[in-house]
Scaffold this active site. Structure first.
Site: not given
Lengths: 161, 161, 161, 161, 161, 161
Positions: E75-77, E113-114, E128
């Site tokens: 739901l992030c823009h 969020m970014e 990793d």
């Protein structure tokens, strides 16, 4: 909930486990149509033959979208498709363009979503390229035509007659 | 070829230059349906209320696909959408699920392809999640409902009556 | 390290801060070529006019790749491009195809990488579509032609003469 | 049109059917160069040894781009690559950086496009990171070095001498 | 449900409408850590200085993931970020590597969020690259440090003391 | 540098060659948690049962991210996963939500990064959907639980007691 295989016994969405299914040759074909105005129909028909190639662009769009079906449809498996084709038929009597997408894979699960996604992207691209002429176009009749190669056997859509 | 704005004067496909168009508030709404069997219809209806949430998953798929319309439809502009919603209606009499996608943007070009792509991905996801029960489902009636905010003015699809 | 703006003072890679740069109209054009065999050259030339449209496919590839430059080149900013075009010239004397990509943006940073990436993807697609005829093709001369709109002023590549 | 395998008999673009080809070990190596100014050459050379690691970033870009070749080149098959490496050589006498990309796969079709795409993305990233110092850099000599493992046999580019 | 802004009044997920919010300068910083074995810690520390640059690769991964946050978090823009940086600190006493991601945007919604996604991808990349030495590494303490520029005002995480 | 398998002998990052490894069934499970406020905890708990389905959205996010791990973590191999599931546990005593991601593959390399990436994206999505209520949430304890099917044998995380 027997029929909804994309959920576990608690009702949660899952990407279904196909690890233990055998690798077999699989194919699927799907089709769909876009109904357009007379003006758009002529533009597409002429464009195909000469220049302004709407269908050529839509074909590339459909092939590329089929390849990333797993990134568009949440619970689809990522599949290294071995064939994708898109074919168009111009249907003068209904002023519509029909798209057929055929996909193949040597793998553990079917490719019907890839065929359906390829058809959808091709038809949406036709809409995009012609929308300046007609905003009332309608995409319709997207369905599976045939599916072969999995445990569920050969599916051939019953003829409407 | 006047109407086909996605081609230059030589007939080559282009991503149309919108640099000089003003930034305005734009919205578009599109809809479409999937016709299903009685068994699928009941599974979706019950799943929504209780568990096995087909429509919840399809809604996320539609929103995410609308955001990457520019990566699916070749000549669409990349657009930083400011709103996307997907709403479903269960239509018992026709055994179908209708999806409506609404998108907004403050930008230089319209968002109708984003609304149409969101609808298509949502309906394809319903197909994917229910296909083990019924392979004969059909996606239909994908069209633009409304569009506002650009130079071409307000578009509201004429009522069928 | 004055010239390498993609590193901070400790030498670490960064996506440069352009938040405070003004929004201006920006454009860039880049070009490049692919040298092919006589047989491939004829196939492309005829294909363009009649069928087997190599350049039409390569054009779509270039436009789509320009849009996702930020996802291919690690430190490029994501940019909502407002125009992308790809043009080809068949150069009979050198048996080569030249591609020119032009990109525009109203934004805070330049679009030269988008133009260069569009050219590269278009030429790679020509290679892909013709490689069954000739594996010795060579992509060459990819460079910036022009750039306008930023603080660094107008850049026009000096003529080779 | 014998040589253009990416088209069907009607001249339409297709993703070629490789379903029936055997799974074999396949490899491809491709190379290419970027010619830079003396100032850029020194910055890259020193950066590699100490800080401001242009080539380290370009290497990651090349590896990541090779993995998504199928999403950049329209008719490439999606392939689960089993190896990708990028190596650089600094060529002082020509003031250029040469990149070599090697890719491997156990699969049904070759990986030369993956090697070529990896090289292109690596060179474009060098351009991006150094462009503030020199806008006249040129990418050149992108070609296939070697290809092994398919029906068409071992290809080794003829030496220029 | 007042606090859950990502749902409409019926409880359905939406990409929140931010069309009418003002464009302002926004920033966010987030951090997180990975706890490793002594052997891994030394390998990272030495690698950074000399060769085998784990942190250089993780930095690129974090920057690239921050750019596609909208494609990972449903739901992030989609946001055209104007800055992303990733910084690492080696913490000898706890045998851990801390990552801080800072993002900026001139836009209509925040970039926390970014920043959080950039941190997560950077730490996963460290895992990793070192997992052959130690499978017991743990990623921890991922949280927002600071956020500025929106209607909700300046957020600065309270000090733990 | 023995332990760091993602580098060649010169210290350059590589996507490790797994072409010659046997195809075996592989699985991995990873987990992680997000600590939230009492208010958020109640909203998630109630939302799951009734409406505002935070966990349903986070589950989709985790499954989709696991599928594109290779596009987020630079040196991961692209893998056609055959199963992905995400399960959540609400832990009232610690006010936290635990996510477990399980992935499977019939292939040449392990899927632990896919499991870890699925967990991370699911937890980030919970953060995103609840951040309007609480910006102090913390993601923690992301680690591998189990791994089976490769040459390195069965890994089961030692119990903390």
């Amino acid at each position: 909930m027997s029929g909804l295989t994309h959920f576990d016994e608690k009702g949660n969405a899952v990407m279904v486990d196909v690890t233990d299914k055998p690798v077999t040759d699989r194919m699927a074909a799907a089709c769909g149509s876009i109904r357009v105005s007379r003006e758009v129909f002529e533009a597409i028909k002429n464009g195909t033959a000469k220049k302004g190639d709407v269908l050529g662009t839509a074909r590339i769009a459909g092939i590329m979208a089929a390849k990333k079906t797993w990134d568009i449809i949440p619970l689809c498996h990522p599949l290294p498709l071995t064939k994708v084709t898109i074919d168009f038929t111009l249907e003068e009597e209904t002023l519509s363009v029909e798209a057929v997408c055929t996909a193949r894979l040597s793998g553990r699960t079917g490719v019907e979503m890839e065929a359906l996604t390829g058809v959808s992207a091709a038809l949406l691209t036709i809409y995009d390229m012609c929308k300046a002429m007609d905003r009332g176009m309608e995409i319709e009749k997207i369905h599976l035509l045939e599916k072969a190669g999995g445990k569920s056997g050969h599916y051939l859509r019953p003829s409407p007659f």
